[in-house]
Motif scaffolding. Structure first.
Motif, PDB file in Angstrom:
ATOM      1  N   THR A 167       0.826  -1.200   0.000  1.00  0.00           N
ATOM      2  CA  THR A 167       0.000   0.000   0.000  1.00  0.00           C
ATOM      3  C   THR A 167       0.863   1.254   0.000  1.00  0.00           C
ATOM      4  O   THR A 167       1.800   1.366   0.785  1.00  0.00           O
ATOM      5  CB  THR A 167      -0.916   0.021   1.241  1.00  0.00           C
ATOM      6  N   PRO A 168       0.598   2.227  -0.871  1.00  0.00           N
ATOM      7  CA  PRO A 168       1.377   3.471  -0.883  1.00  0.00           C
ATOM      8  C   PRO A 168       1.176   4.213   0.425  1.00  0.00           C
ATOM      9  O   PRO A 168       0.110   4.224   1.002  1.00  0.00           O
ATOM     10  CB  PRO A 168       0.773   4.241  -2.065  1.00  0.00           C
ATOM     11  N   HIS A 169       2.211   4.857   0.889  1.00  0.00           N
ATOM     12  CA  HIS A 169       2.141   5.619   2.118  1.00  0.00           C
ATOM     13  C   HIS A 169       2.738   6.990   1.915  1.00  0.00           C
ATOM     14  O   HIS A 169       3.546   7.231   1.016  1.00  0.00           O
ATOM     15  CB  HIS A 169       2.898   4.894   3.240  1.00  0.00           C
ATOM     16  N   ALA A 170       2.325   7.891   2.803  1.00  0.00           N
ATOM     17  CA  ALA A 170       2.790   9.268   2.689  1.00  0.00           C
ATOM     18  C   ALA A 170       4.288   9.371   2.909  1.00  0.00           C
ATOM     19  O   ALA A 170       4.922  10.343   2.528  1.00  0.00           O
ATOM     20  CB  ALA A 170       2.054  10.142   3.716  1.00  0.00           C
ATOM     21  N   THR A 171       4.876   8.349   3.535  1.00  0.00           N
ATOM     22  CA  THR A 171       6.308   8.394   3.828  1.00  0.00           C
ATOM     23  C   THR A 171       7.153   8.083   2.612  1.00  0.00           C
ATOM     24  O   THR A 171       8.371   8.157   2.670  1.00  0.00           O
ATOM     25  CB  THR A 171       6.640   7.381   4.930  1.00  0.00           C
ATOM     26  N   GLY A 172       6.506   7.695   1.465  1.00  0.00           N
ATOM     27  CA  GLY A 172       7.257   7.422   0.249  1.00  0.00           C
ATOM     28  C   GLY A 172       7.678   5.983   0.154  1.00  0.00           C
ATOM     29  O   GLY A 172       6.860   5.082   0.356  1.00  0.00           O
ATOM     30  N   PHE A 173       8.967   5.754  -0.159  1.00  0.00           N
ATOM     31  CA  PHE A 173       9.467   4.416  -0.381  1.00  0.00           C
ATOM     32  C   PHE A 173      10.527   4.065   0.654  1.00  0.00           C
ATOM     33  O   PHE A 173      11.164   4.942   1.234  1.00  0.00           O
ATOM     34  CB  PHE A 173      10.054   4.315  -1.797  1.00  0.00           C
ATOM     35  N   PRO A 174      10.731   2.744   0.877  1.00  0.00           N
ATOM     36  CA  PRO A 174      11.766   2.349   1.840  1.00  0.00           C
ATOM     37  C   PRO A 174      13.147   2.729   1.348  1.00  0.00           C
ATOM     38  O   PRO A 174      13.380   2.864   0.144  1.00  0.00           O
ATOM     39  CB  PRO A 174      11.594   0.822   1.919  1.00  0.00           C
ATOM     40  N   ALA A 175      14.059   2.912   2.276  1.00  0.00           N
ATOM     41  CA  ALA A 175      15.427   3.257   1.900  1.00  0.00           C
ATOM     42  C   ALA A 175      16.062   2.096   1.140  1.00  0.00           C
ATOM     43  O   ALA A 175      15.662   0.933   1.309  1.00  0.00           O
ATOM     44  CB  ALA A 175      16.239   3.568   3.160  1.00  0.00           C
ATOM     45  N   SER A 186      10.979  -3.614   2.913  1.00  0.00           N
ATOM     46  CA  SER A 186       9.854  -2.908   2.289  1.00  0.00           C
ATOM     47  C   SER A 186       8.561  -3.027   3.090  1.00  0.00           C
ATOM     48  O   SER A 186       7.513  -2.577   2.634  1.00  0.00           O
ATOM     49  CB  SER A 186       9.623  -3.451   0.868  1.00  0.00           C
ATOM     50  N   TYR A 187       8.624  -3.643   4.260  1.00  0.00           N
ATOM     51  CA  TYR A 187       7.414  -3.809   5.060  1.00  0.00           C
ATOM     52  C   TYR A 187       7.088  -2.506   5.788  1.00  0.00           C
ATOM     53  O   TYR A 187       7.941  -1.903   6.427  1.00  0.00           O
ATOM     54  CB  TYR A 187       7.586  -4.938   6.070  1.00  0.00           C
ATOM     55  N   TYR A 188       5.830  -2.074   5.668  1.00  0.00           N
ATOM     56  CA  TYR A 188       5.398  -0.841   6.322  1.00  0.00           C
ATOM     57  C   TYR A 188       4.840  -1.170   7.707  1.00  0.00           C
ATOM     58  O   TYR A 188       3.893  -1.938   7.853  1.00  0.00           O
ATOM     59  CB  TYR A 188       4.327  -0.126   5.500  1.00  0.00           C
ATOM     60  N   VAL A 189       5.466  -0.589   8.729  1.00  0.00           N
ATOM     61  CA  VAL A 189       5.046  -0.821  10.113  1.00  0.00           C
ATOM     62  C   VAL A 189       3.972   0.199  10.468  1.00  0.00           C
ATOM     63  O   VAL A 189       4.262   1.372  10.699  1.00  0.00           O
ATOM     64  CB  VAL A 189       6.242  -0.706  11.080  1.00  0.00           C
ATOM     65  N   GLU A 190       2.726  -0.246  10.456  1.00  0.00           N
ATOM     66  CA  GLU A 190       1.597   0.654  10.650  1.00  0.00           C
ATOM     67  C   GLU A 190       1.664   1.385  11.987  1.00  0.00           C
ATOM     68  O   GLU A 190       1.359   2.578  12.078  1.00  0.00           O
ATOM     69  CB  GLU A 190       0.289  -0.152  10.567  1.00  0.00           C
ATOM     70  N   LYS A 191       2.063   0.690  13.013  1.00  0.00           N
ATOM     71  CA  LYS A 191       2.099   1.280  14.350  1.00  0.00           C
ATOM     72  C   LYS A 191       3.089   2.442  14.424  1.00  0.00           C
ATOM     73  O   LYS A 191       2.845   3.448  15.091  1.00  0.00           O
ATOM     74  CB  LYS A 191       2.479   0.206  15.381  1.00  0.00           C
ATOM     75  N   LYS A 192       4.214   2.308  13.716  1.00  0.00           N
ATOM     76  CA  LYS A 192       5.247   3.353  13.759  1.00  0.00           C
ATOM     77  C   LYS A 192       5.153   4.329  12.585  1.00  0.00           C
ATOM     78  O   LYS A 192       5.923   5.295  12.518  1.00  0.00           O
ATOM     79  CB  LYS A 192       6.635   2.698  13.766  1.00  0.00           C
TER      80      LYS A 192
END
Length: 424
Positions: free
Chosen positions: A7-15, A20-26
């Motif tokens: 899912t796209p996120h406002a934080t952009g892309f992983p370094a 590449s896992y997006y940690v929803e809590k953080k």
């Protein structure tokens, strides 16, 4: 899980090179490094479509991390949480004290839930038991010359100065010194099983910097019962007493090797001295407490001890005011003082029992503070009597200003035959 990763996120892309896992809590991507050609780290590998066939499960030794189910057997052999071989100086509960199940309270209500008459009765018992005790301790504040320049440096503010005063020089630069670090709970430490002590029959000096609550009792029993008693049972003496007086170290070592009997005192003790900075009395435990005999002689037991150790936190924690607020102390220093009072309090009792609101209309903040100090004093007095019965000259004294640390009481003890004077 995979959907979350795509899912796209406002934080952009992983370094680059990161998971590449997006940690929803953080609200950010995982920052773990990934293996070559992989999108996810080992912990989040289940999120990758190409690795969905392999199932990750919680490690049975430590559920804080996961492992591939098909690699569990291999993982258990190298997991950092696996049980490791016990050293010779590990003896289960050797310093724990006797466990009397009949004395351990099953369920005791919090102080804030005690009926007012029960609380008043406890305080009466405390005051009666404390009659005759000297609550005015001597000041023995010392400072190492190595700190003079740093303490007088105008660039250091209140926090830096306080931090420096709390430090102990752990850098031993003396040549030919031997240091050995033992990673073991004091509750299970048998000093006479440590090779360097057993082979050299060396006298020990016990030093503890803020041995929280029960750790003080475990350390005292470790020194004066486990270690000292072993020499008494074998009726052993050291090769030579290593006292640095007018003789050079070379001469002392020579005499030690020769076993010169003139250097051996008529009365020798395996424990040459004890110095412990006391703190966190609310973390004490009746089973391990060395002053049970003292409490019983006063008509007190496990229940009173439980509440006294809880009330001891009133002396330092959860206070809205202190006696220092009347002096010209900056707000910043007050905040630092409050933080310091809880620096050893992790996992302990917090403001729920310590705030003035928990006892409406019964005690003022200043009264609670005095009661807390009495509780500490009574618990420490049990330790004093214990050391006296074991042949030591113990004493309580202030070793630093309360602005540096509210936990500023030092317990010292010397063998009676080597003490210059008797201290009650």
């Amino acid at each position: 899980m995979a959907d979350s990763a795509r899912t796209p996120h406002a934080t952009g892309f992983p370094a680059e090179g990161r998971c590449s896992y997006y940690v929803e809590k953080k609200k950010r991507f995982c920052r773990m490094v990934v293996a070559a050609g992989k999108r996810f780290c080992g912990e989040h590998a289940g999120a990758a479509e190409e690795e969905n066939a392999r199932k990750r499960i919680l490690c049975p030794l430590d559920p804080k991390h996961t492992v591939y189910e098909d690699q569990l057997a291999k993982h258990l052999k190298k997991c950092n949480s696996r049980e490791k071989p016990k050293p010779d100086f590990f003896i289960q509960d050797i310093n724990a004290g006797l466990k009397d199940e009949t004395e351990i309270p099953e369920q005791l209500v919090p102080i804030s839930s005690l009926p007012e008459d029960q609380l008043e009765n406890l305080i009466k018992k405390l005051r009666k038991a404390s009659e005759g005790l000297n609550s005015t301790l001597k000041d023995h504040i010392m400072s190492h010359p190595a700190l003079y320049d740093a303490l007088n440096d105008p660039k250091n503010g209140d926090s830096a100065t306080k931090h420096l005063k709390q430090q102990v020089d752990g850098k031993h630069r003396k040549k030919n010194s031997v240091f050995e670090r033992l990673q073991i709970d004091i509750q299970h430490l048998c000093l006479n099983k440590i090779p360097v002590l057993r082979e050299g029959k060396l006298p020990v000096v016990g030093i503890g910097k803020h041995l929280c609550g029960v750790a003080t009792d475990l350390a005292l029993r470790c020194l004066v019962e486990t270690y000292a008693a072993s020499f008494e049972e074998r009726n052993e003496e050291p090769l030579a007493k290593r006292i640095k007086n007018d003789k050079t170290e070379k001469e002392i070592n020579t005499l030690a090797k020769e076993g010169n009997e003139k250097n051996v005192p008529e009365k020798w003790t395996p424990v040459a001295g004890i110095v412990i900075a006391l703190c966190c009395h609310h973390r004490c435990d009746w089973r391990h407490y060395v002053g049970k005999e003292y409490f019983r002689a006063l008509g007190l037991g496990a229940v009173e001890f439980h509440y006294f150790q809880r009330m001891s936190s009133w002396a330092t924690c959860g206070m809205q005011k202190t006696s220092f607020e009347a002096s010209n102390i900056t707000t910043k220093r007050k905040d630092n003082q409050n933080n310091d009072s809880e620096e050893h309090d992790e996992g302990g009792y917090r403001v729920t029992d310590d705030s003035s609101e928990s006892l409406p209309g019964l005690l003022t903040v200043e009264e609670k503070k005095k009661i807390g100090h009495l509780c500490k004093l009574l618990i420490d007095q049990g330790r004093i009597q214990y050391l006296q019965q074991k042949g030591f000259n113990p004493a309580l004294q202030y070793y630093t200003d309360p602005l540096v640390s509210l936990e500023n009481v030092l317990l010292t003890a010397l063998p009676i035959h080597s003490s210059p004077e008797t201290t009650a």
